[in-house]
Design a protein around this motif. Structure first.
Motif, PDB file in Angstrom:
ATOM      1  N   VAL A 141       0.872  -1.162   0.000  1.00  0.00           N
ATOM      2  CA  VAL A 141       0.000   0.000   0.000  1.00  0.00           C
ATOM      3  C   VAL A 141       0.915   1.220   0.000  1.00  0.00           C
ATOM      4  CG1 VAL A 141      -1.785   1.312   1.214  1.00  0.00           C
ATOM      5  CG2 VAL A 141      -1.802  -1.194   1.305  1.00  0.00           C
ATOM      6  N   GLY A 142       0.796   2.102  -0.977  1.00  0.00           N
ATOM      7  CA  GLY A 142       1.710   3.245  -1.027  1.00  0.00           C
ATOM      8  C   GLY A 142       1.343   4.224  -2.117  1.00  0.00           C
ATOM      9  N   GLY A 143       2.261   5.156  -2.352  1.00  0.00           N
ATOM     10  CA  GLY A 143       2.039   6.176  -3.371  1.00  0.00           C
ATOM     11  C   GLY A 143       1.833   7.537  -2.751  1.00  0.00           C
ATOM     12  N   THR A 144       1.983   8.576  -3.570  1.00  0.00           N
ATOM     13  CA  THR A 144       1.864   9.949  -3.085  1.00  0.00           C
ATOM     14  C   THR A 144       0.639  10.662  -3.638  1.00  0.00           C
ATOM     15  OG1 THR A 144       3.258  10.713  -4.908  1.00  0.00           O
ATOM     16  CG2 THR A 144       4.362  10.176  -2.826  1.00  0.00           C
ATOM     17  N   ASP A 146      -3.540  11.234  -4.558  1.00  0.00           N
ATOM     18  CA  ASP A 146      -4.749  11.159  -3.742  1.00  0.00           C
ATOM     19  C   ASP A 146      -5.279   9.731  -3.664  1.00  0.00           C
ATOM     20  OD1 ASP A 146      -4.667  13.859  -3.258  1.00  0.00           O
ATOM     21  OD2 ASP A 146      -6.020  14.377  -4.918  1.00  0.00           O
ATOM     22  N   ASP A 147      -5.120   9.002  -4.771  1.00  0.00           N
ATOM     23  CA  ASP A 147      -5.480   7.589  -4.780  1.00  0.00           C
ATOM     24  C   ASP A 147      -4.218   6.761  -4.546  1.00  0.00           C
ATOM     25  OD1 ASP A 147      -8.107   8.091  -5.228  1.00  0.00           O
ATOM     26  OD2 ASP A 147      -8.064   7.669  -7.373  1.00  0.00           O
ATOM     27  N   ALA A 148      -4.186   6.021  -3.438  1.00  0.00           N
ATOM     28  CA  ALA A 148      -3.028   5.184  -3.137  1.00  0.00           C
ATOM     29  C   ALA A 148      -3.027   3.945  -4.017  1.00  0.00           C
ATOM     30  CB  ALA A 148      -3.049   4.780  -1.666  1.00  0.00           C
ATOM     31  N   THR A 164      -6.364   0.773  -6.882  1.00  0.00           N
ATOM     32  CA  THR A 164      -6.223   2.070  -6.220  1.00  0.00           C
ATOM     33  C   THR A 164      -7.352   2.233  -5.210  1.00  0.00           C
ATOM     34  OG1 THR A 164      -7.475   3.126  -8.018  1.00  0.00           O
ATOM     35  CG2 THR A 164      -5.060   3.203  -8.161  1.00  0.00           C
ATOM     36  N   ARG A 167      -7.185   7.711   0.027  1.00  0.00           N
ATOM     37  CA  ARG A 167      -6.229   7.653   1.125  1.00  0.00           C
ATOM     38  C   ARG A 167      -6.858   7.169   2.423  1.00  0.00           C
ATOM     39  NH1 ARG A 167      -1.955  12.696   1.139  1.00  0.00           N
ATOM     40  NH2 ARG A 167      -0.868  12.176  -0.813  1.00  0.00           N
ATOM     41  N   ALA A 170      -7.190   3.557   2.155  1.00  0.00           N
ATOM     42  CA  ALA A 170      -5.865   2.934   2.099  1.00  0.00           C
ATOM     43  C   ALA A 170      -5.235   2.855   3.490  1.00  0.00           C
ATOM     44  CB  ALA A 170      -4.962   3.716   1.154  1.00  0.00           C
ATOM     45  N   LYS A 171      -5.480   3.860   4.352  1.00  0.00           N
ATOM     46  CA  LYS A 171      -4.948   3.833   5.719  1.00  0.00           C
ATOM     47  C   LYS A 171      -5.509   2.638   6.491  1.00  0.00           C
ATOM     48  CE  LYS A 171      -4.081   8.796   6.327  1.00  0.00           C
ATOM     49  NZ  LYS A 171      -4.471  10.025   7.069  1.00  0.00           N
TER      50      LYS A 171
END
Length: 245
Positions: A141-144, A146-148, A164, A167, A170-171
């Motif tokens: 799970v990651g990325g910068t 708005d959609d992780a 995707t 956020r 995703a948390k």
């Protein structure tokens, strides 16, 4: 009497000067699958005109390879051989400038196997959207944005990307890494030339934590359920089956 025989594989659409190395290797790999003997195929030359790799093969192995090629030409090769034959055919469709010119496997002047270019396939579909679910374990799970970005390993062990989630969701999912979950959302599917449906990407909207129990425990639980079947259960099941036909 020579202990070896030469088999040539004529690939139309290229010359030795124009064929990319990776494409040549693809053709050779698929032909090796068709012939079913990678150990005894020795590449000794690439003849000009089209591209014609030449294999030096021990006599006994050549006899077996030619028999396999004959079976594939008749349509009764193994699945692996037929799949390789079809891959070459599809590669020719893209590569050959002359659609009427097939690839050939030769022994001297004798043609052992003729592989025509595949016709244009209208069965490929992409961009098919529908509600979808996937079961597996989250492994990333990651990325910068708005959609992780999510990555999941499904129940068959395949690593799947293209997922995707917002956020906030995703948390929550990040706390469930390597736990069995069911992801639900809007999926985008495609159908390949072989007729297989593949999930290309998916916007995840919700999830469900799955129980990770041993199969024997689940079966024991099912056996312990007190189910009272009616006396005419077999008659009812047969009737329902007949009505559904």
């Amino acid at each position: 009497m020579a202990d070896f025989e030469e088999l040539s594989f004529v690939i139309p659409g290229y010359t030795p000067e124009t064929i990319p190395l990776d494409r040549l290797l693809e053709y050779l790999q698929q032909m090796a699958q068709v012939l079913g003997d990678t150990q005894n195929l020795h590449l000794i030359e690439i003849r000009k005109s089209s591209v014609a790799p030449v294999f030096r093969v021990p006599k006994a192995a050549a006899l077996a390879a030619k028999e396999r090629a004959n079976r594939v030409q008749r349509g009764d090769g193994t699945k692996k051989q037929v799949d390789a034959f079809n891959r070459i055919s599809k590669m020719l469709r893209r590569d050959s400038r002359d659609a009427g010119k097939p690839a050939l496997l030769r022994s001297g002047d004798r043609v052992l196997l003729k592989i025509p270019a595949a016709p244009q396939d209208t069965g490929v579909l992409s961009g098919i959207r529908q509600p979808s679910t996937v079961d597996g374990q989250l492994i990333r799970v990651g990325g910068t944005a708005d959609d992780a970005a999510l990555q999941i390993q499904d129940l068959e062990g395949r690593i799947m990307s293209g997922f995707t989630a917002k956020r906030s969701l995703a948390k929550e999912l990040a706390k469930l890494m390597w736990e069995p979950v069911r992801l639900s959302g809007d999926g985008q599917w495609c159908r390949t030339e072989e007729g297989n449906w593949l999930l290309e990407r998916m916007q995840v909207h919700s999830y469900e934590l799955l129980e990770d129990e041993d199969l024997s425990v689940v079966l024991e639980r099912l056996r312990s359920v007190d189910v009272r079947w009616p006396a005419d259960v077999h008659k009812r099941l047969r009737q329902e089956r007949d009505e559904s036909l």
